[in-house]
Structures are given as C-alpha cells and as structure tokens.
Design a protein around this motif. Structure first.
Motif, PDB file in Angstrom:
ATOM      1  N   ARG A  28       0.818  -1.210   0.000  1.00  8.28           N
ATOM      2  CA  ARG A  28       0.000   0.000   0.000  1.00  8.28           C
ATOM      3  C   ARG A  28       0.855   1.266   0.000  1.00  8.28           C
ATOM      4  O   ARG A  28       0.464   2.277  -0.573  1.00  8.28           O
ATOM      5  CB  ARG A  28      -0.927   0.001   1.216  1.00  8.28           C
ATOM      6  N   ARG A  29       2.002   1.201   0.622  1.00  9.69           N
ATOM      7  CA  ARG A  29       2.878   2.373   0.644  1.00  9.69           C
ATOM      8  C   ARG A  29       3.251   2.789  -0.780  1.00  9.69           C
ATOM      9  O   ARG A  29       3.237   3.967  -1.122  1.00  9.69           O
ATOM     10  CB  ARG A  29       4.137   2.057   1.456  1.00  9.69           C
ATOM     11  N   TYR A  30       3.583   1.796  -1.590  1.00  7.60           N
ATOM     12  CA  TYR A  30       3.925   2.114  -2.976  1.00  7.60           C
ATOM     13  C   TYR A  30       2.708   2.628  -3.729  1.00  7.60           C
ATOM     14  O   TYR A  30       2.792   3.590  -4.507  1.00  7.60           O
ATOM     15  CB  TYR A  30       4.480   0.874  -3.681  1.00  7.60           C
ATOM     16  N   LEU A  31       1.554   2.008  -3.511  1.00  6.81           N
ATOM     17  CA  LEU A  31       0.332   2.457  -4.185  1.00  6.81           C
ATOM     18  C   LEU A  31       0.015   3.895  -3.832  1.00  6.81           C
ATOM     19  O   LEU A  31      -0.311   4.705  -4.708  1.00  6.81           O
ATOM     20  CB  LEU A  31      -0.839   1.554  -3.785  1.00  6.81           C
ATOM     21  N   ASP A  32       0.106   4.241  -2.554  1.00  3.78           N
ATOM     22  CA  ASP A  32      -0.199   5.603  -2.127  1.00  3.78           C
ATOM     23  C   ASP A  32       0.719   6.620  -2.792  1.00  3.78           C
ATOM     24  O   ASP A  32       0.322   7.747  -3.085  1.00  3.78           O
ATOM     25  CB  ASP A  32      -0.075   5.718  -0.601  1.00  3.78           C
ATOM     26  N   THR A  33       1.963   6.222  -3.040  1.00  2.18           N
ATOM     27  CA  THR A  33       2.923   7.132  -3.669  1.00  2.18           C
ATOM     28  C   THR A  33       2.743   7.204  -5.173  1.00  2.18           C
ATOM     29  O   THR A  33       2.822   8.281  -5.778  1.00  2.18           O
ATOM     30  CB  THR A  33       4.363   6.669  -3.359  1.00  2.18           C
ATOM     31  N   CYS A  48      -1.230  -4.446  -6.397  1.00  2.76           N
ATOM     32  CA  CYS A  48      -0.775  -4.194  -5.032  1.00  2.76           C
ATOM     33  C   CYS A  48      -1.623  -4.973  -4.024  1.00  2.76           C
ATOM     34  O   CYS A  48      -2.825  -5.171  -4.228  1.00  2.76           O
ATOM     35  CB  CYS A  48      -0.886  -2.706  -4.679  1.00  2.76           C
ATOM     36  N   ILE A  73      -9.884   5.470  -5.452  1.00  2.00           N
ATOM     37  CA  ILE A  73      -9.918   4.296  -4.571  1.00  2.00           C
ATOM     38  C   ILE A  73     -11.235   4.235  -3.811  1.00  2.00           C
ATOM     39  O   ILE A  73     -11.850   3.169  -3.667  1.00  2.00           O
ATOM     40  CB  ILE A  73      -8.723   4.329  -3.594  1.00  2.00           C
ATOM     41  N   LYS A  74     -11.687   5.385  -3.323  1.00  2.00           N
ATOM     42  CA  LYS A  74     -12.941   5.418  -2.569  1.00  2.00           C
ATOM     43  C   LYS A  74     -14.108   4.969  -3.445  1.00  2.00           C
ATOM     44  O   LYS A  74     -14.990   4.218  -2.996  1.00  2.00           O
ATOM     45  CB  LYS A  74     -13.193   6.821  -2.033  1.00  2.00           C
ATOM     46  N   PHE A 104      -3.382  -4.382  -0.827  1.00  2.00           N
ATOM     47  CA  PHE A 104      -3.866  -3.168  -0.174  1.00  2.00           C
ATOM     48  C   PHE A 104      -3.839  -3.311   1.342  1.00  2.00           C
ATOM     49  O   PHE A 104      -3.683  -2.346   2.080  1.00  2.00           O
ATOM     50  CB  PHE A 104      -5.291  -2.881  -0.655  1.00  2.00           C
ATOM     51  N   ALA A 162      -6.959   9.193  -4.344  1.00  2.00           N
ATOM     52  CA  ALA A 162      -7.710   8.764  -3.165  1.00  2.00           C
ATOM     53  C   ALA A 162      -9.200   8.661  -3.479  1.00  2.00           C
ATOM     54  O   ALA A 162      -9.886   7.730  -3.019  1.00  2.00           O
ATOM     55  CB  ALA A 162      -7.468   9.735  -2.013  1.00  2.00           C
ATOM     56  N   GLN A 178      -1.145   8.549  -7.599  1.00  2.00           N
ATOM     57  CA  GLN A 178      -1.414   9.915  -8.042  1.00  2.00           C
ATOM     58  C   GLN A 178      -0.604  10.270  -9.285  1.00  2.00           C
ATOM     59  O   GLN A 178      -1.070  11.024 -10.143  1.00  2.00           O
ATOM     60  CB  GLN A 178      -1.115  10.914  -6.915  1.00  2.00           C
TER      61      GLN A 178
END
Length: 458
Positions: free
Chosen positions: A303-308, A368, A435-436, A370, A432, A311
């Motif tokens: 998830r860390r990679y996905l969050d980075t 990923c 994803i929501k 999650f 974000a 976007q």
C-alpha cells in the motif's frame, strides 16, 4: 489505444496525407516541416512516436534521429523513418542513427497503423518503467540513461525457431561474430527453449509447414519469462496481413528474406540494446523498492507504494487524455479460511491469489496488496468496459479453480468480490477519490451476495 504522434516532412501533401490517416484512427497528430521545427516541438511537448522523413532541407532525418536518441528526455520516443529511399545502405544508416523502423513511400496504410500500434505499446511500457523508477527517488536513473548505448556490445544469445536448416545456416553466416545463434526446428519446443534459456532475442519463422506462426508469438507473449523478450518475425514473403497481425500480438520487428546482412545485424542489435535498457530499468526499480514497497508475503507492491504511485498515474492519464481504471478485490469469507486451515493456510491462499491476479493482467498494470485480504489493480489506458471485463475474468479464475493448502495440498473453494472504478475526465478527483469510488463498488458487491463484480464508470 491512442498516442501523440509528430509527423515530420518538408512536403505539405505528405503531411496532410499522414495526418488524415492517423487522425481517422483517433491519434493526436502534430506536424513539422523540417528538422528544426521537429526538435523545437519535441523540446516543448511530449510525443509517443515520431514519423520522420529523411530527405529534408537543413537538418536531414538521420541527424534529427541522432539528436532525438542522444537526448535523455527524448531517447525513448520511437522513431519511424518514412522515406522514398530504397537503398539498403540508407536503411542501415538510419538504424545506426537509432531509428526503430522504416516505412517506404507511398506508405502502406496497413503497415503504418500496425507499426504505430506496436511502437505505442513499447512506449507505454518504457514510460511505465521510468515512472516507477521516478517514484523511488533513490534510483540513479540518470546514470542508467548515460550508460545506455555506451556499453561495448557483447555477443548476443539469439534463438531461431525455424523448421529449415538452410535458414539457420544463412543466419549463422550473417551473425558470425555478432551473436551465438541457437536453432530449434519444432515451434512448440522453440517456445519452451525461449522460456528456459537466457536469450536476448528470438527469431520466429512465418513459414512453418503445418503450424500457425502467430500461435508461437502469442505463446511467447503469454509467458512471464518471455513476455518482454524481443521477437523478430522472419518471412519468405511480404504478407502485409500476417505482419500487421504479428505486430499487434507483440512482435518487435520483421524481416523479409532474402535479407541484407548489414540491415539484419543492425535490426538485431537495436532489439538487443533495447532489451538491455529495459532490463536495466526493471533491475534498478526492483532492487530499490524491494524492501520498502514490496509486500513480503505475496511479492506484490504494497500500500505504501500504491499511495505514492497512484497519483502519478492519475496525473499522467489526465495530462494525456487517456482512460485509467482501478479495481479493488477482496477474498470472500477469508476469516473462515484462517479459522479452518490456520494462518499458514491463509497465507498460502493469499500468495496464490496474488499470483493469479498478476498472471491475468498486463506488465504495465500495477498490482498491489492493499492490506489483509484486499488487493488493488491500477490499469492505465483501460476503459470502464475493458476494466469490467478484466474484473469478471479475474472473478471466474478465482471461483472456478480451487486453491491448494496444507501439506496434503487439499483443495478449497475460494471466491472474491470486486469493485471497479474509472477516472472521470470531467472531474477533479484524485487517486484517493478513485480508490474510494472502487471501494464503494466493492461494498455493493459484498452486500449483494459476494462473488460478483460491481463497476462504477464515473
């Protein structure tokens, strides 16, 4: 699949003709009347392909190509030289300057569109690798770019899949001192040899007596070990329909026999250099992010990679006006798996689940873990309709094939629910929000009975 294409020609009629043909296929086209205009356009804007005339006033096409390939900012843009020249030495000179392919005037429309599609896929893959490298800032990417093309060329390991010994003898003579050529006559055995051997390129015959060469190409592109292996199609005749279909399936180049020795060597070296460059990008990315952004259980990004990274993918999709879809999937009743088979059994299911997800999508898609039993797949250049079809294919793959767990490898049934969302080009939603939106679709799938796909197009 669309792309931004720069067409360079000092003849306005040629520009208009190519512009019209490509625009009809929904490509975005810009034009330049000479080499100076072309280089200025490349400095201002980003392009996916350059169609470049050779004979132009001022800077000719060879010099323009050399400058494109020498600039780290443009070196990855595929260049197709479009020319009336039919001398073999001109083709060799163009390949040595860095050209990726040639089209001869008058341009064959089928070959034009097939090459554009093939090179667009190549550019998308390269962009994705570089973007992932950019996400992990500790990668010395500029050093990798500086090394590209400067390393002394070693003898390449090349596989020929062709039934005829005479073709092997001919190519062996051409490649003497350039490559170690290995020969397999049976097409099915050739696919296995390509998967097992450390080859840098494979040459596939288009002229098997009783076997479809397109089947060989499809099999090579479907295997993890050969998915990115360069393929050159070797044909006795210039069959436009076969060549166009082969390019769509993922062939990198083709030659028609009898082939000029110098041109064949130049084309082979182009493919070998490109593979080394892509392998270097993948290696740098993998080494740099393995511990920080890889899930230790499944080997997928975490998830860390996905969050980075998400976007960056959203921003790129908006900038290029291309679709982007995302799906979230959750293993149904996963707690029951842990309760019945223990956490070791649950871990086995998670690993196999991740493996199946990775095996069902393209190399440029981002898969990923999650968290827990939830996984996310980000699919660039994928419409809402295509994303829903992929999600349904994943659902069926999980539901129809039992999972093996424990020392006795007992089979258990597993299902998954999936929520799909596609980026709305008219909104300002960020990663974000995407994803929501997919998570809400997943919630509907769970509440609707599980083992189903719910898609939110916008």
């Amino acid at each position: 699949m669309t792309a931004r294409i720069l067409v360079v020609d000092d003849n306005q009629l040629n520009l208009d003709l190519l512009n019209a043909r490509l625009t009809m296929e929904y490509y975005e086209v810009a034009t330049a009347l000479d080499g100076h205009q072309a280089l200025e356009a490349l400095a201002r804007e980003s392009f996916d392909i350059v169609l470049l005339d050779i004979m132009m006033p001022g800077i000719d096409g060879f010099e323009v190509c050399r400058r494109i390939k020498a600039d780290p900012g443009t070196m990855d843009i595929p260049v197709v030289m479009v020319t009336a020249l039919d001398q073999m030495e001109d083709r060799v000179r163009g390949l040595q300057a860095g050209a990726d392919d040639f089209l001869t005037k008058p341009v064959n429309e089928l070959q034009l569109l097939a090459r554009v599609k093939s090179l667009t896929r190549l550019k998308m893959l390269t962009d994705e690798l570089r973007l992932r490298a950019h996400t992990t800032r500790d990668i010395a990417i500029e050093e990798l770019l500086r090394r590209h093309g400067t390393k002394p060329e070693a003898r390449a390991e090349v596989l020929l899949i062709d039934e005829r010994a005479s073709v092997f003898e001919r190519y062996s003579g051409i490649l003497r001192g350039v490559a170690n050529l290995h020969h397999v006559r049976d097409p099915q055995e050739g696919v296995l040899a390509a998967a097992e051997g450390g080859f840098e390129c494979v040459i596939v015959s288009a002229d098997f007596a009783t076997f479809d060469p397109l089947r060989v190409i499809a099999q090579l592109r479907s295997l993890d070990r050969t998915r990115f292996l360069p393929i050159i199609l070797s044909s006795d005749t210039e069959n436009d329909t076969l060549i166009a279909r082969a390019l769509e399936l993922g062939v990198n180049d083709f030659v028609v026999r009898p082939v000029d020795a110098n041109e064949f060597v130049a084309r082979l070296r182009t493919q070998v250099r490109r593979k080394a460059y892509h392998d270097g990008l993948r290696s740098n990315v993998a080494e740099s992010i393995e511990l920080a952004v890889t899930d230790g259980l499944t080997g997928l990004h975490n998830r860390r990679y996905l969050d980075t990274h998400l976007q960056s993918l959203v921003d790129r999709a908006r900038k290029r006006g291309r679709p982007l879809s995302l799906l979230i999937t959750d293993i149904d009743h996963f707690k029951a798996v842990n309760d019945t088979h223990g956490h070791d059994g649950g871990d086995e299911v998670l690993r196999e689940f991740g493996r199946r997800l990775r095996g069902q999508v393209r190399g440029l898609d981002l898969v990923c873990r999650f968290g827990g039993e939830e996984f996310v797949i980000v699919m660039p250049d994928t419409s809402a309709v295509m994303a829903a079809e992929i999600a349904e294919r994943l659902r069926l793959d999980v539901a129809e094939t039992p999972f093996a767990v424990g020392a006795d490898r007992s089979k258990i049934a597993v299902t998954a629910s999936l929520g799909v969302a596609t980026l709305d080009p008219s909104s300002a939603e960020d990663g974000a929000a995407l994803i929501k939106k997919a998570d809400l679709a997943l919630y509907e799938a769970k509440n609707g009975g599980r083992n189903k796909v719910i898609a939110k197009a916008a």
